[in-house]
Structure formats: structure tokens, C-alpha cells
Design a protein around this motif. Structure first.
Motif, PDB file in Angstrom:
ATOM      1  N   VAL A 246      28.534  43.482  45.315  1.00 57.26           N
ATOM      2  CA  VAL A 246      29.230  44.731  45.631  1.00 57.26           C
ATOM      3  C   VAL A 246      30.687  44.573  45.221  1.00 57.26           C
ATOM      4  CG1 VAL A 246      27.733  45.507  47.508  1.00 57.26           C
ATOM      5  CG2 VAL A 246      29.639  43.962  48.007  1.00 57.26           C
ATOM      6  N   SER A 247      31.289  45.673  44.826  1.00 60.59           N
ATOM      7  CA  SER A 247      32.687  45.641  44.415  1.00 60.59           C
ATOM      8  C   SER A 247      33.601  45.667  45.631  1.00 60.59           C
ATOM      9  CB  SER A 247      33.010  46.837  43.520  1.00 60.59           C
ATOM     10  OG  SER A 247      32.958  48.047  44.273  1.00 60.59           O
ATOM     11  N   ALA A 248      34.848  45.288  45.418  1.00 59.80           N
ATOM     12  CA  ALA A 248      35.836  45.399  46.501  1.00 59.80           C
ATOM     13  C   ALA A 248      36.014  46.854  46.902  1.00 59.80           C
ATOM     14  CB  ALA A 248      37.166  44.799  46.059  1.00 59.80           C
ATOM     15  N   SER A 249      35.822  47.769  45.959  1.00 58.47           N
ATOM     16  CA  SER A 249      35.894  49.192  46.286  1.00 58.47           C
ATOM     17  C   SER A 249      34.863  49.563  47.338  1.00 58.47           C
ATOM     18  CB  SER A 249      35.679  50.023  45.014  1.00 58.47           C
ATOM     19  OG  SER A 249      35.685  51.401  45.311  1.00 58.47           O
ATOM     20  N   THR A 250      33.665  49.017  47.199  1.00 55.58           N
ATOM     21  CA  THR A 250      32.609  49.266  48.187  1.00 55.58           C
ATOM     22  C   THR A 250      32.926  48.586  49.508  1.00 55.58           C
ATOM     23  OG1 THR A 250      30.906  49.601  46.518  1.00 55.58           O
ATOM     24  CG2 THR A 250      30.166  48.856  48.684  1.00 55.58           C
ATOM     25  N   ILE A 251      33.395  47.353  49.442  1.00 57.98           N
ATOM     26  CA  ILE A 251      33.749  46.627  50.671  1.00 57.98           C
ATOM     27  C   ILE A 251      34.829  47.371  51.442  1.00 57.98           C
ATOM     28  CG2 ILE A 251      34.771  44.484  51.550  1.00 57.98           C
ATOM     29  CD1 ILE A 251      33.514  43.091  49.085  1.00 57.98           C
ATOM     30  N   LEU A 252      35.790  47.961  50.713  1.00 52.92           N
ATOM     31  CA  LEU A 252      36.898  48.683  51.335  1.00 52.92           C
ATOM     32  C   LEU A 252      36.564  50.139  51.624  1.00 52.92           C
ATOM     33  CD1 LEU A 252      39.809  47.241  49.153  1.00 52.92           C
ATOM     34  CD2 LEU A 252      39.302  46.687  51.543  1.00 52.92           C
ATOM     35  N   GLN A 253      35.344  50.569  51.257  1.00 55.58           N
ATOM     36  CA  GLN A 253      34.886  51.938  51.507  1.00 55.58           C
ATOM     37  C   GLN A 253      35.832  52.965  50.896  1.00 55.58           C
ATOM     38  OE1 GLN A 253      34.245  52.279  55.770  1.00 55.58           O
ATOM     39  NE2 GLN A 253      32.547  50.834  55.733  1.00 55.58           N
ATOM     40  N   PRO A 258      38.699  54.246  43.600  1.00 55.64           N
ATOM     41  CA  PRO A 258      39.054  52.871  43.964  1.00 55.64           C
ATOM     42  C   PRO A 258      40.516  52.531  43.736  1.00 55.64           C
ATOM     43  CG  PRO A 258      37.884  52.925  41.870  1.00 55.64           C
ATOM     44  CD  PRO A 258      37.805  54.307  42.440  1.00 55.64           C
ATOM     45  N   TRP A 259      41.232  53.377  43.009  1.00 56.60           N
ATOM     46  CA  TRP A 259      42.635  53.109  42.739  1.00 56.60           C
ATOM     47  C   TRP A 259      43.553  53.715  43.818  1.00 56.60           C
ATOM     48  CZ3 TRP A 259      39.211  55.981  40.013  1.00 56.60           C
ATOM     49  CH2 TRP A 259      39.351  57.362  40.059  1.00 56.60           C
ATOM     50  N   ARG A 260      42.994  54.459  44.743  1.00 62.01           N
ATOM     51  CA  ARG A 260      43.799  55.085  45.786  1.00 62.01           C
ATOM     52  C   ARG A 260      43.590  54.384  47.118  1.00 62.01           C
ATOM     53  NH1 ARG A 260      42.847  61.588  44.607  1.00 62.01           N
ATOM     54  NH2 ARG A 260      43.730  61.598  42.497  1.00 62.01           N
ATOM     55  N   GLY A 261      44.667  53.952  47.712  1.00 62.01           N
ATOM     56  CA  GLY A 261      44.587  53.335  49.018  1.00 62.01           C
ATOM     57  C   GLY A 261      44.006  51.948  49.033  1.00 62.01           C
ATOM     58  N   ALA A 262      43.842  51.348  47.858  1.00 60.33           N
ATOM     59  CA  ALA A 262      43.274  50.000  47.806  1.00 60.33           C
ATOM     60  C   ALA A 262      44.316  48.978  48.228  1.00 60.33           C
ATOM     61  CB  ALA A 262      42.769  49.698  46.398  1.00 60.33           C
ATOM     62  N   SER A 263      43.916  48.059  49.057  1.00 62.23           N
ATOM     63  CA  SER A 263      44.857  47.094  49.610  1.00 62.23           C
ATOM     64  C   SER A 263      44.245  45.697  49.675  1.00 62.23           C
ATOM     65  CB  SER A 263      45.277  47.535  51.023  1.00 62.23           C
ATOM     66  OG  SER A 263      45.917  46.499  51.719  1.00 62.23           O
ATOM     67  N   TYR A 264      44.947  44.730  49.098  1.00 68.85           N
ATOM     68  CA  TYR A 264      44.526  43.338  49.244  1.00 68.85           C
ATOM     69  C   TYR A 264      44.580  42.911  50.706  1.00 68.85           C
ATOM     70  CZ  TYR A 264      44.649  42.315  44.199  1.00 68.85           C
ATOM     71  OH  TYR A 264      44.406  42.279  42.858  1.00 68.85           O
ATOM     72  N   ALA A 265      45.525  43.469  51.449  1.00 70.03           N
ATOM     73  CA  ALA A 265      45.632  43.110  52.866  1.00 70.03           C
ATOM     74  C   ALA A 265      44.383  43.540  53.618  1.00 70.03           C
ATOM     75  CB  ALA A 265      46.878  43.759  53.470  1.00 70.03           C
ATOM     76  N   THR A 298      48.100  44.217  35.473  1.00 68.72           N
ATOM     77  CA  THR A 298      48.336  45.215  36.517  1.00 68.72           C
ATOM     78  C   THR A 298      47.115  46.108  36.732  1.00 68.72           C
ATOM     79  OG1 THR A 298      49.349  46.643  34.836  1.00 68.72           O
ATOM     80  CG2 THR A 298      50.829  45.262  36.163  1.00 68.72           C
ATOM     81  N   ASP A 299      46.022  45.826  36.021  1.00 66.56           N
ATOM     82  CA  ASP A 299      44.792  46.596  36.164  1.00 66.56           C
ATOM     83  C   ASP A 299      43.846  45.902  37.146  1.00 66.56           C
ATOM     84  OD1 ASP A 299      43.117  48.787  35.528  1.00 66.56           O
ATOM     85  OD2 ASP A 299      41.978  47.556  34.121  1.00 66.56           O
ATOM     86  N   ASP A 300      44.391  45.387  38.222  1.00 67.43           N
ATOM     87  CA  ASP A 300      43.612  44.624  39.212  1.00 67.43           C
ATOM     88  C   ASP A 300      43.090  45.549  40.315  1.00 67.43           C
ATOM     89  OD1 ASP A 300      46.254  45.057  40.029  1.00 67.43           O
ATOM     90  OD2 ASP A 300      46.306  43.260  41.291  1.00 67.43           O
ATOM     91  N   HIS A 301      42.477  46.652  39.907  1.00 65.40           N
ATOM     92  CA  HIS A 301      41.989  47.618  40.885  1.00 65.40           C
ATOM     93  C   HIS A 301      40.730  47.100  41.586  1.00 65.40           C
ATOM     94  CE1 HIS A 301      38.755  48.813  38.162  1.00 65.40           C
ATOM     95  NE2 HIS A 301      39.658  48.891  37.182  1.00 65.40           N
ATOM     96  N   ALA A 302      40.243  47.886  42.537  1.00 67.68           N
ATOM     97  CA  ALA A 302      39.210  47.387  43.452  1.00 67.68           C
ATOM     98  C   ALA A 302      37.828  47.249  42.811  1.00 67.68           C
ATOM     99  CB  ALA A 302      39.119  48.296  44.682  1.00 67.68           C
ATOM    100  N   ARG A 303      37.620  47.786  41.631  1.00 66.23           N
ATOM    101  CA  ARG A 303      36.357  47.535  40.944  1.00 66.23           C
ATOM    102  C   ARG A 303      36.437  46.298  40.055  1.00 66.23           C
ATOM    103  NH1 ARG A 303      32.523  51.015  42.068  1.00 66.23           N
ATOM    104  NH2 ARG A 303      33.012  53.191  42.564  1.00 66.23           N
ATOM    105  N   ASN A 304      37.606  45.736  39.943  1.00 62.78           N
ATOM    106  CA  ASN A 304      37.763  44.498  39.180  1.00 62.78           C
ATOM    107  C   ASN A 304      37.775  43.268  40.083  1.00 62.78           C
ATOM    108  OD1 ASN A 304      37.680  45.607  36.668  1.00 62.78           O
ATOM    109  ND2 ASN A 304      39.890  45.725  36.397  1.00 62.78           N
ATOM    110  N   HIS A 305      37.273  43.444  41.298  1.00 58.57           N
ATOM    111  CA  HIS A 305      37.026  42.343  42.226  1.00 58.57           C
ATOM    112  C   HIS A 305      35.643  42.585  42.832  1.00 58.57           C
ATOM    113  CE1 HIS A 305      41.250  41.012  42.204  1.00 58.57           C
ATOM    114  NE2 HIS A 305      41.544  42.299  42.203  1.00 58.57           N
ATOM    115  N   ALA A 306      34.911  41.530  43.097  1.00 56.36           N
ATOM    116  CA  ALA A 306      33.560  41.706  43.630  1.00 56.36           C
ATOM    117  C   ALA A 306      33.142  40.507  44.461  1.00 56.36           C
ATOM    118  CB  ALA A 306      32.557  41.936  42.484  1.00 56.36           C
TER     119      ALA A 306
END
Length: 413
Positions: A246-253, A258-265, A298-306
């Protein structure tokens, strides 16, 4: 225009350590929404796992997608992105407007060797994988270029290009089988204004040498252009198994934005509660954040982590899609917020300030960063040689994307 939209699809899944898929349940279109139901037979299996428990828990009844989404994120993660949709639309002789096709169309017509452990079928009784014809790297490169240029090509190449239509991303790519290995081939694009493929190869190779867990890469040539080969980590070699992801976008719901409100924190918070080896994973995540800054990705958006999903817990996948982005000057921002305070500037001092979020002391954070800086400086000459970079290429990347002075503002004080 595309007509006769499908209204349902059956979701097949490779269970952990299985070599063949089984039916997990059914997707049903209700307007623009795709609801999911687990099958009774699947729910009765002793080895059944939730496709992703936070979204689709293992229970009877209709499971709608999260609020604001058309489909569950774990399903969307398995679908084609911009490039794959373009391939499918071309096969249907459809308009380039992807809104002409629904989500189910893209799930049912994309290649079955998709990322992760899911596939989608019109039947619940018989599994028929959709695979592209075998083709050489040169043939695939030619087909990708012709598709970009809007030039017709043979049905055989068209079928071969389908193999890779289910892989995410906007850039031209295809899937290759290389003996026991499965690879993603990422091609140069006709719209490239700088050596993108060479830059991604260099960044991925430097990441490995800097100590990150990164997917192995190779650089090849086809039709006189660079091609990046990335070894797939969702296919254990020689087993026939598929690892659920699953992508980080999915984990973060985050739904479809996925580029809005995405947070590493926020991702760090999820890691503390839902990942194996939380401490080591947080350290690795912090190192990936700082490395992205150091190489200008800088393209480290939430679909580029899984993360891998085993039905119970998550574990971070190897790093991928580390690609230096175009940059004219100094100031830049990362795609995801780094600190709980919303900090997202491409600066190392802010990462150190946020170290506690990743269960690190400021001293430990600086040690990670300093080792990465030393590794980049020590390996750049050799890696740029491996990438066959010209003097102009090296000058383009060094000091601009790689080790941009802006990254160090406030860090050395």
C-alpha cells in the motif's frame, strides 16, 4: 468516447507465500463510487487476510471507500496511473481525456503483473492473467516513443506495451522479465529538458551507497536513449509469490489527492503504531527525507513511498523514484511536510529540529545527514561516470540539485 462501462469486477489476491491467486471479493460501481464486498468463501478461509485492514476490514457486508474517495486506496494503488491510462486509451482508440473511462475500465484492462498482490477480473470462477507479449528493450523503447509521438505501431508492439500499463507514474515505462528477475524499464521521454534518466540512476545509486534501503538499478541504452532498469521488490525472485503493498497515500488516508495534506510527521505516527521495527523504520524514513533534500528530489509525494502489508502489520519497502527535479535557484519545498509544525522547506536544519518526531536526537540526526553528505561527495565522480554523464550533465546536477547551498542554510550554525 468510451462506452459500455463495466459495473463490477472481482478482486483476486495472492495470499502471503502463495503462488496462485484466489478470489477475495467483488467491486461494484454505484454511480462514481466503488463498493467492495468480501466473498463468503474467502471469509471462510483460515488464511484469509484483509486487503488492507484500516480500509477494508475482514468482515461481511458492503464496505464503501473512505469519505471523499471513489475507491479504497489499496485498490487504487493497484491501478494504472497517467502513463498506463494513456496506453489503455490508445488501445481503445479513445480520446486522451481519461475521464472518458471509469476506474473499473482501467483496472480490468491494465496488465495483470501489477504492483502488489492484487488483480482484477470479470470472472469469479476463472483467473485469466492479462499479460503483454514478450519484446526486447529496444522494441519497448520504440513503442513508448511512438505512443508519445502519436505515431502508429504494430499490434505486436501494442500488446507488448500493455505489459507495464498497470505501473504507476506519468513517465513512459514497461515491465521486463530478465531470467529470475522482474524489472521496471523507465524510458527517456521526448519532453525531457534535462537527462532525467541519468539523474534518477545517479540518485538511486548514491542512495544505496549512502546506506539507504533502495531498489537496485541499472542504466542501459536503447535506440540511442537512456533506460533505467529498476528491480522489482514486490516479486520475491524465483518463487511466483507477490507481496501486497500500500502507498503512503493510502496509509495516510489521503484519497485521490496525495499531494494535499501529506505529512511525514503523520506517517511517522502511523509507523510507531502499525509497523514492524518502528525505531529502525523511523530512522530509515528520516534518512530518506534528508537524502531527498540533498539530491534535490522534491517529488517525494505520498505515492512515492510505500509499505508491504502481510495482513497484520506494515513494513517499509525499499526506496524508489528518487529523482532530482528541475531547479533554477535556491529555495525549494518538499512535497510532504517534515515536521509536526508544517515545515516542508528543503533545508536540513528543519529536519534536525523535527528529529524527535522520528525518535532521534539532534546528534543522531546530524550524524545521519553528515554521513550522507560525505557519501555523496565521495561517490559522485564514480557514479556520474557510471551514469555516462557529460561535463555539462555533471555541472547541471552538482551544486544545483545535488548539495544545493539552500539545503545547508542554518544547518552549519
Amino acid at each position: 468516447m468510451i462506452s459500455e462501462q463495466p459495473t463490477e469486477a472481482y478482486v483476486w489476491v495472492w495470499l502471503p507465500s502463495a503462488s496462485e491467486p484466489v478470489v477475495a471479493g467483488r467491486l461494484e460501481a454505484v454511480g462514481d463510487i466503488l463498493n467492495f464486498n468480501y466473498g463468503r468463501g474467502y471469509l471462510g478461509r483460515d488464511d484469509a487476510i484483509a486487503l488492507y485492514a484500516p480500509e477494508l476490514p475482514l468482515r461481511r457486508g458492503v464496505l464503501p471507500p473512505p469519505p471523499g474517495a471513489r475507491v479504497a486506496g489499496c485498490i487504487a494503488d493497484s491501478g494504472p496511473d497517467a502513463w498506463g491510462r494513456r496506453v489503455i486509451l490508445r488501445r481503445r482508440n479513445a480520446t486522451e481525456d481519461t475521464t472518458d473511462a471509469g476506474v473499473l475500465t482501467f483496472l480490468l484492462e491494465s496488465d495483470s503483473d501489477r504492483i502488489g498482490a492484487l488483480d482484477f477480473q470479470a470472472s469469479a470462477e476463472e483467473y485469466r492473467g492479462r499479460g503483454g507479449a514478450s519484446a526486447s528493450l529496444e522494441e519497448l523503447a520504440q513503442a513508448a516513443q511512438r505512443l508519445e509521438d502519436g505515431v502508429p505501431f504494430s499490434p505486436a508492439l501494442d500488446q507488448a506495451l500493455l505489459h507495464g500499463s498497470s505501473v504507476g507514474g506519468a513517465r513512459p515505462k514497461a515491465l521486463l522479465d530478465d531470467g529470475w528477475r522482474k524489472l521496471i524499464a523507465k524510458f527517456s521521454s521526448t519532453t525531457d529538458q534535462y537527462p532525467v534518466v541519468k539523474g534518477e540512476f545517479a540518485a538511486m545509486e548514491l542512495a544505496r551507497r549512502a546506506g539507504l534501503q533502495a531498489a537496485p538499478v541499472q542504466l542501459r541504452r536503447a535506440l540511442g536513449k537512456d533506460v533505467l532498469l529498476v528491480e522489482r521488490f514486490d516479486r520475491p525472485p524465483g518463487t511466483g509469490h507477490r507481496r501486497a503493498m500500500v502507498s503512503a497515500s493510502t496509509i495516510l488516508q489521503l484519497g485521490e489527492t496525495p499531494w494535499r495534506g501529506a505529512s511525514y510527521a503523520d506517517l511517522a505516527e502511523g509507523i510507531r503504531h502499525n509497523f514492524t521495527d518502528a525505531g529502525g523504520t523511523l530512522r530509515e524514513l528520516f534518512a530518506r527525507i534528508t537524502f531527498n533534500i540533498l539530491v534535490g528530489n522534491t517529488d517525494d509525494h505520498a505515492r512515492n513511498h510505500a509499505a508491504f502489508w502481510d495482513g497484520r502489520q506494515l513494513s517499509l519497502t525499499p526506496a524508489y523514484d528518487i529523482c532530482p527535479q528541475p531547479r533554477a535557484g535556491g529555495e525549494a519545498n518538499q512535497a510532504m511536510e517534515i515536521g509536526a509544525d508544517g515545515f516542508r522547506r528543503s533545508r536540513l536544519d528543519g529536519c534536525v529540529d523535527a528529529a524527535e518526531t522520528y525518535l532521534l536526537s539532534s546528534t543522531e540526526a546530524r550524524e545521519i545527514i553528515d554521513r550522507q553528505v560525505d557519501a555523496i561527495r565521495a561517490n559522485w565522480e564514480e557514479v556520474s561516470e557510471l551514469a555516462r554523464m557529460t561535463v555539462e550533465d555533471r555541472n547541471y546536477f552538482w551544486g544545483r540539485q545535488l548539495l544545493n547551498p539552500y539545503a545547508f542554510e542554518g544547518y552549519d550554525n
